[in-house]
Design a protein around this motif. Structure first.
Motif, PDB file in Angstrom:
ATOM      1  N   THR A   1      44.143  47.301  44.586  1.00 23.99           N
ATOM      2  CA  THR A   1      45.175  47.166  43.558  1.00 23.99           C
ATOM      3  C   THR A   1      44.644  46.234  42.474  1.00 23.99           C
ATOM      4  O   THR A   1      43.822  45.354  42.729  1.00 23.99           O
ATOM      5  N   GLY A   2      45.096  46.460  41.269  1.00 21.68           N
ATOM      6  CA  GLY A   2      44.703  45.601  40.150  1.00 21.68           C
ATOM      7  C   GLY A   2      45.923  45.226  39.347  1.00 21.68           C
ATOM      8  O   GLY A   2      46.843  46.040  39.184  1.00 21.68           O
ATOM      9  N   GLY A   3      45.948  43.995  38.861  1.00 20.19           N
ATOM     10  CA  GLY A   3      47.102  43.573  38.069  1.00 20.19           C
ATOM     11  C   GLY A   3      46.976  42.143  37.607  1.00 20.19           C
ATOM     12  O   GLY A   3      45.885  41.619  37.391  1.00 20.19           O
ATOM     13  N   GLN A   4      48.136  41.509  37.479  1.00 16.89           N
ATOM     14  CA  GLN A   4      48.209  40.158  36.935  1.00 16.89           C
ATOM     15  C   GLN A   4      48.144  39.140  38.070  1.00 16.89           C
ATOM     16  O   GLN A   4      48.813  39.294  39.087  1.00 16.89           O
TER      17      GLN A   4
ATOM     18  N   GLY B   1      43.165  37.761  35.842  1.00 15.95           N
ATOM     19  CA  GLY B   1      43.354  39.093  36.399  1.00 15.95           C
ATOM     20  C   GLY B   1      43.054  39.064  37.884  1.00 15.95           C
ATOM     21  O   GLY B   1      42.273  38.238  38.366  1.00 15.95           O
ATOM     22  N   LYS B   2      43.672  39.988  38.620  1.00 16.19           N
ATOM     23  CA  LYS B   2      43.488  39.965  40.068  1.00 16.19           C
ATOM     24  C   LYS B   2      43.166  41.369  40.579  1.00 16.19           C
ATOM     25  O   LYS B   2      43.836  42.332  40.217  1.00 16.19           O
ATOM     26  N   VAL B   3      42.105  41.457  41.385  1.00 14.81           N
ATOM     27  CA  VAL B   3      41.780  42.689  42.103  1.00 14.81           C
ATOM     28  C   VAL B   3      41.899  42.376  43.587  1.00 14.81           C
ATOM     29  O   VAL B   3      41.319  41.398  44.068  1.00 14.81           O
ATOM     30  N   MET B   4      42.660  43.199  44.298  1.00 16.30           N
ATOM     31  CA  MET B   4      42.838  42.963  45.731  1.00 16.30           C
ATOM     32  C   MET B   4      42.514  44.236  46.507  1.00 16.30           C
ATOM     33  O   MET B   4      42.796  45.347  46.049  1.00 16.30           O
ATOM     34  N   ILE B   5      41.909  44.049  47.685  1.00 14.76           N
ATOM     35  CA  ILE B   5      41.582  45.173  48.564  1.00 14.76           C
ATOM     36  C   ILE B   5      42.395  45.006  49.841  1.00 14.76           C
ATOM     37  O   ILE B   5      42.398  43.936  50.467  1.00 14.76           O
ATOM     38  N   TRP B   6      43.097  46.087  50.205  1.00 16.39           N
ATOM     39  CA  TRP B   6      44.034  46.046  51.321  1.00 16.39           C
ATOM     40  C   TRP B   6      43.612  47.031  52.413  1.00 16.39           C
ATOM     41  O   TRP B   6      42.992  48.050  52.142  1.00 16.39           O
TER      42      TRP B   6
ATOM     43  N   CYS C   1      44.503  40.021  32.700  1.00 14.26           N
ATOM     44  CA  CYS C   1      45.130  41.054  33.523  1.00 14.26           C
ATOM     45  C   CYS C   1      44.217  42.271  33.743  1.00 14.26           C
ATOM     46  O   CYS C   1      43.563  42.751  32.814  1.00 14.26           O
ATOM     47  N   VAL C   2      44.188  42.779  34.995  1.00 16.84           N
ATOM     48  CA  VAL C   2      43.405  43.968  35.343  1.00 16.84           C
ATOM     49  C   VAL C   2      44.288  45.205  35.168  1.00 16.84           C
ATOM     50  O   VAL C   2      45.366  45.296  35.768  1.00 16.84           O
ATOM     51  N   ASN C   3      43.834  46.162  34.352  1.00 14.40           N
ATOM     52  CA  ASN C   3      44.632  47.356  34.058  1.00 14.40           C
ATOM     53  C   ASN C   3      44.283  48.553  34.937  1.00 14.40           C
ATOM     54  O   ASN C   3      45.087  49.474  35.052  1.00 14.40           O
ATOM     55  N   CYS C   4      43.079  48.567  35.498  1.00 12.09           N
ATOM     56  CA  CYS C   4      42.678  49.751  36.258  1.00 12.09           C
ATOM     57  C   CYS C   4      41.635  49.386  37.312  1.00 12.09           C
ATOM     58  O   CYS C   4      40.729  48.577  37.042  1.00 12.09           O
ATOM     59  N   VAL C   5      41.763  49.979  38.509  1.00 11.10           N
ATOM     60  CA  VAL C   5      40.735  49.874  39.553  1.00 11.10           C
ATOM     61  C   VAL C   5      40.416  51.294  40.038  1.00 11.10           C
ATOM     62  O   VAL C   5      41.325  52.109  40.228  1.00 11.10           O
TER      63      VAL C   5
ATOM     64  N   GLY D   1      39.824  45.243  32.478  1.00 15.40           N
ATOM     65  CA  GLY D   1      40.961  44.375  32.200  1.00 15.40           C
ATOM     66  C   GLY D   1      41.101  43.966  30.759  1.00 15.40           C
ATOM     67  O   GLY D   1      40.336  44.381  29.878  1.00 15.40           O
ATOM     68  N   ASP D   2      42.097  43.102  30.521  1.00 16.33           N
ATOM     69  CA  ASP D   2      42.387  42.622  29.179  1.00 16.33           C
ATOM     70  C   ASP D   2      41.313  41.675  28.660  1.00 16.33           C
ATOM     71  O   ASP D   2      41.350  41.282  27.486  1.00 16.33           O
ATOM     72  N   ASP D   3      40.365  41.271  29.514  1.00 12.15           N
ATOM     73  CA  ASP D   3      39.276  40.406  29.063  1.00 12.15           C
ATOM     74  C   ASP D   3      38.138  41.211  28.433  1.00 12.15           C
ATOM     75  O   ASP D   3      37.050  40.684  28.207  1.00 12.15           O
ATOM     76  N   LYS D   4      38.398  42.517  28.171  1.00 13.45           N
ATOM     77  CA  LYS D   4      37.452  43.428  27.504  1.00 13.45           C
ATOM     78  C   LYS D   4      36.248  43.782  28.377  1.00 13.45           C
ATOM     79  O   LYS D   4      35.276  44.367  27.892  1.00 13.45           O
TER      80      LYS D   4
END
Length: 983
Positions: free
Chosen positions: A30-33, A38-43, A72-76, A89-92
């Motif tokens: 998952t990717g998001g705020q 920004g945060k990327v998490m693996i579940w 913020c991460v917009n896509c994984v 993400g939003d950090d370009k």
């Protein structure tokens, strides 16, 4: 269907913008705020799938958390082989993650000691090129490229085998680009942006294929993301946010002509995400049922709908699934599970049964559908198949990597080179720009209708279709979800059945099966034919085969006839061929005429005494006879033969004097003057020769009809049918030889001399060895009864005589086989229908100059009729191409042309590898390898045409190495080559 909302999947209440399930189904990302990043998490997927695993404390739920993104991460997105995870993400930035060796659990920075990373994932590369927020990332089929799009209005294509290398930057959108999707066969990538457009780009040259704007013109508001999706059979592209009669829809775009006649309707607010199930399904217990696809649609109205393209209504609609807009959807690879995430920071999991969705096709069945549509070259479409194929040979791995890397760079560089080269020739052919022609060659003809029944061209519309074909105007605006095409109530997709006859694309070898749902759908077939007619008028890139004549003497071409020669060579040719001839004429005789004649052409003009001016030598060519335009005032131009008739070919007319250049390297000029003096009642004729400034001359006791030469020998034929041969220094090499009938054509090439007599007999002498290699061979065996005569003759550097007839056929005489061999035929359907262009190293690879290319000329542009084989099964197309390539190999061998033999051998090997012809490929390798252990009984020749067969095998092996299916053959022959080399 079961619905689950695992509350433990959370970004601490912050939005989750993206979710993606790993290809092996064991984990998801998952990717998001995050809190301040920004945060990327693996579940772990197991607690989602099984309630027991969720309850067990020792089974971890979170596997890893990465906080490297600054915003913020917009896509994984996982790569197809599961080795990498890409995040934007939003950090370009685009970050690519890979699992590191397990060192032991590590605590997540800033968390309590309970929160630990079970798996270690590290960032292996950071891709920097975007100047704005990265909104979406997508891996291409087979993970050759990674695409990313941004609010900077661009799409960047990265070389996934050589990060951080950039392949291309696609510019054309005028608004924020918010979604990407790859065509499942890798031919296109589609993007959707806030500029109210959906654009499809070609991967062959990274140029725009089409720009679709109509369905999006009404769109007022915007959405955070626009995640569009391509169906697993490649036939349909479904967009996110579109409008129809002021209602939000998911627009369906058909690959066939990029038509936009249908859409998914019913959502109350803008569609944000569409995701096709990776599986193709068929009805349970119905083996003959038409395959169909499954698609999930998410919206800002917080609801999710799941559609089967075999149904007119959605399979299920779940309202108010979340508190905020749906952001992303991901299917499991099995096709039965789906994860959905929302702006409200939660995820939901839907579990379907096979009773609800249908039976998923296995990979072989799916590949068969792809093969029927796009051809066998793309039969391995499964990422599972490729990722699970163990590459057993390190050399094989090298060729696989080289192939994928070359795919990215070679295509873009080839296009750039083509664009640079185009203005040098002509930018317009027959009123069409080459760019238009190139675009037309990439045109897709693909299947057609949802809920359709296969109807082949000319077939009647089945009765059961009639009610469906009628327009239903009573369908109003439905508040519940329903399927609404603008003019046609049909909207149940039918994936192309394996039995449908495939439609062939012109250049790339992709095919599409023709599924027509109404009588009106038959009309495009006419357009197809008209397209062929228009395109066939212009055949760019053919002139090189005609004008590059290396080391041989073209017979025909008195200058004043040279233009008409090209026009009237084939009186029965179509209008389009005449126009092509005119184009080739302009190119050949203006820009390249020096090249055409300086390789041994004959230059003749009536002259006064003294040496001819060099500028005149460069523009005039003299034939022994004017063969192309039969004269009307005498009967020697064309002879109508009865079965008992004797051939009578035209002979050169007697001239007072003429001159010609017979060689450029070194420079050799001939001057002939008849009746210079009389001695004892004989009229003497003089021949003067100038070689690199050194002159010699000699006298002959008869008028000279024709003369020719090479850098080695000079040949002269007289009116009394005597043939004399001199060295380049004027020394007589052969005794004067009496011909049975007058000479019709005379050629020299190297140390070979060829004569064609007016009686239709061919002779070739090897002056160096003082022997005849072709002895009095009659043309009667190849000239049928009728108005057929000789149109052209030439002699190759290897001493092979070649004769072209006015019926479009060309023959050479093989001394080894002691027979005339057919090497070219203008009317040959194999040449016209063979589709070997996809087997060239690049699309613009030049055909090597040689006798085969000269005789086949523009006819060699294989595949001119490929587009007409619209209903031909792939097997027929494959057989046509195979037969053509084998004919080319045999012709090059009989012409003793090593460069052309090697060229066509490598194309043939690529074709066998592409089509999966294992038996022929193995036989070819066996012939090139020969016996590993010598024996007295072995009759294997180590060379062919002077080429070492094992060297050719070393060139063929990298071609085999590009297909994982043949790695056993590759390893076997590579090992045997090493064994032979070590002996």
């Amino acid at each position: 269907m079961k619905l689950l909302k695992p509350s433990w999947v959370s970004h601490n209440g912050k939005p989750i913008f993206s979710v993606d399930i790993h290809p092996d189904g064991t984990k998801f990302a998952t990717g998001g705020q995050g809190e301040d990043s920004g945060k990327v998490m693996i579940w772990n997927m197991a607690p989602v799938l099984r309630e027991d695993d969720e309850k067990k404390e020792h089974i971890p739920k979170m596997l890893c958390q990465m906080d490297n993104h600054l915003a913020c991460v917009n896509c994984v997105r996982w790569s197809n082989n599961g080795l990498y995870l890409a995040s934007g993400g939003d950090d370009k930035l685009v970050m690519v993650w890979k699992r590191a060796a397990l060192i032991g659990p590590s605590t997540v920075f800033g968390s309590s000691s309970k929160l630990a990373n079970v798996e270690q994932w590290r960032c292996v590369t950071i891709l920097r090129n975007h100047t704005g927020d990265v909104m979406d990332v997508a891996w291409s089929p087979h993970d050759v490229w990674l695409a990313s799009c941004s609010v900077d209005n661009t799409i960047v294509i990265w070389n996934a085998r050589k990060f951080p290398e950039m392949v291309s930057c696609l510019r054309g959108h005028t608004g924020l680009v918010k979604g990407l999707t790859w065509d499942p066969v890798g031919k296109y990538i589609a993007s959707q942006a806030d500029d109210h457009s959906l654009k499809v780009w070609r991967t062959v040259d990274w140029q725009m294929e089409t720009d679709i704007t109509k369905p999006f013109s009404e769109c007022g508001g915007t959405t955070h993301v626009l995640r569009l999706s391509w169906s697993p059979d490649g036939q349909y592209l479904v967009s996110a946010h579109a409008m129809n009669n002021s209602g939000p829809t998911a627009q369906i775009v058909e690959r066939d002509g990029w038509r936009t006649n249908m859409d998914f309707v019913g959502h109350r607010k803008a569609v944000t995400v569409v995701k096709f199930n990776p599986k193709i399904f068929k009805k349970k217990q119905k083996s003959s049922s038409c395959p169909y696809c499954c698609c999930a649609v998410g919206s800002k109205d917080r609801s999710l709908s799941v559609w089967l393209t075999s149904l007119k209504r959605p399979l299920v609609v779940i309202h108010d699934l979340f508190d905020k807009s749906i952001m992303d959807i991901s299917w499991t690879l099995t096709g039965l599970g789906i994860l959905v995430c929302s702006m409200d920071g939660t995820v939901a999991y839907l579990d379907f049964s096979q009773d609800e969705l249908g039976d998923p096709l296995n990979e072989d069945e799916k590949n068969t559908i792809h093969q029927n549509i796009y051809g066998k070259s793309l039969a391995i479409t499964s990422t599972e198949q490729l990722s699970n194929t163990v590459i057993e040979n390190p050399e094989m791995l090298k060729y696989q990597q080289e192939r994928s890397a070359a795919a990215a760079t070679a295509q873009s560089s080839a296009h750039a080179a083509a664009e640079q080269a185009t203005p040098k020739l002509t930018s317009v052919v027959n009123g069409e720009s080459l760019e238009d022609i190139r675009k037309a060659e990439h045109t897709d003809f693909s299947p057609a209708l949802f809920n359709s029944v296969p109807i082949m061209p000319g077939a009647a519309v089945p009765n059961q279709l009639t009610p469906q074909l009628s327009s239903d105007s009573s369908q109003g605006q439905a508040t519940s979800l329903g399927l609404r095409p603008p003019h046609d109530p049909l909207l149940a997709s039918c994936a192309p059945s394996g039995s449908a006859k495939p439609l062939e694309e012109n250049k790339e070898g992709y095919k599409a099966s023709l599924l027509l749902g109404s009588a009106s759908k038959i009309e495009p077939m006419k357009a197809l034919d008209s397209r062929f007619t228009e395109r066939s008028k212009a055949t760019p890139g053919v002139t090189s085969a005609i004008t590059s004549i290396t080391g041989m003497t073209p017979l025909d071409g008195r200058l004043k006839d040279s233009v008409s020669t090209l026009k009237s060579k084939d009186e029965s040719s179509s209008d389009s061929e005449d126009k092509t001839a005119n184009i080739n004429k302009n190119l050949s005789f203006t820009k390249r005429k020096a090249e055409l004649m300086m390789e041994g052409g004959e230059v003749v003009e009536k002259r006064k005494k003294g040496r001819p001016r060099k500028d005149k030598m460069a523009v005039s060519m003299a034939p022994p006879f004017p063969q192309a335009t039969p004269p009307s005032d005498r009967d020697t131009g064309r002879v109508t033969m009865s079965p008992a008739a004797v051939l009578k070919l035209p002979t050169p007319s007697l001239q007072k004097s003429f001159s010609l250049q017979v060689s450029t390297e070194p420079s050799v000029f001939l001057e002939v003057e008849n009746e210079v003096s009389q001695v004892a009642g004989s009229k003497l004729s003089q021949i003067r020769c100038s070689r690199d400034g050194r002159d010699w001359d000699t006298l002959l006791p008869c008028s000279i009809l024709t003369a020719t030469g090479s850098s080695d020998v000079i040949a002269v034929a007289c009116e009394d049918r005597m043939l004399s041969v001199f060295s380049s220094c004027g020394r007589r090499l052969l005794p004067a030889m009496q011909l049975a009938t007058a000479p019709s054509a005379l050629h020299c090439s190297g140390h070979y001399v060829m004569v064609l007599t007016s009686g239709g007999a061919v002779f070739v002498w090897d002056v160096q060895k003082q022997t005849a290699t072709v002895k009095n061979q009659s043309l009667q065996t190849i000239i049928p009864v009728g108005d057929i005569t000789v149109s052209q003759t030439l002699l190759t550097q290897q001493g092979v005589p070649v004769v072209a007839l006015t019926n479009g056929k060309s023959y050479c005489f093989s001394s080894a086989l002691d027979t005339w061999a057919l090497i070219a035929d203008k009317a040959d359907s194999l040449v016209q229908c063979a589709d070997f262009r996809s087997c060239l190293t690049t699309h613009d690879a030049p055909v090597p100059s040689g006798p085969l290319a000269v005789m086949q000329g523009r006819n060699l542009n294989g595949g001119r009729l490929v587009s007409r084989l619209s209903t031909a099964p792939h097997q027929l197309q494959q057989s046509l191409t195979s037969s053509f390539l084998e004919c080319q190999l045999a012709s090059a061998r009989v012409l003793l042309s090593p460069q052309e033999y090697r060229y066509w051998l490598l194309i043939y090997a690529r074709f066998l590898v592409t089509e999966g012809s294992e038996y022929r490929l193995r036989e070819l390798c066996k012939e090139l390898l020969g016996p590993v252990h010598k024996s007295a009984a072995s009759s294997w020749e180590p060379t062919t045409l002077g080429l070492h067969k094992r060297d050719l095998l070393r060139e063929v092996l990298p071609v085999i190495g590009q297909n994982l299916r043949f790695q056993r053959i590759f390893t076997e022959y590579q090992d045997q080559l090493e064994l032979v080399r070590s002996k």
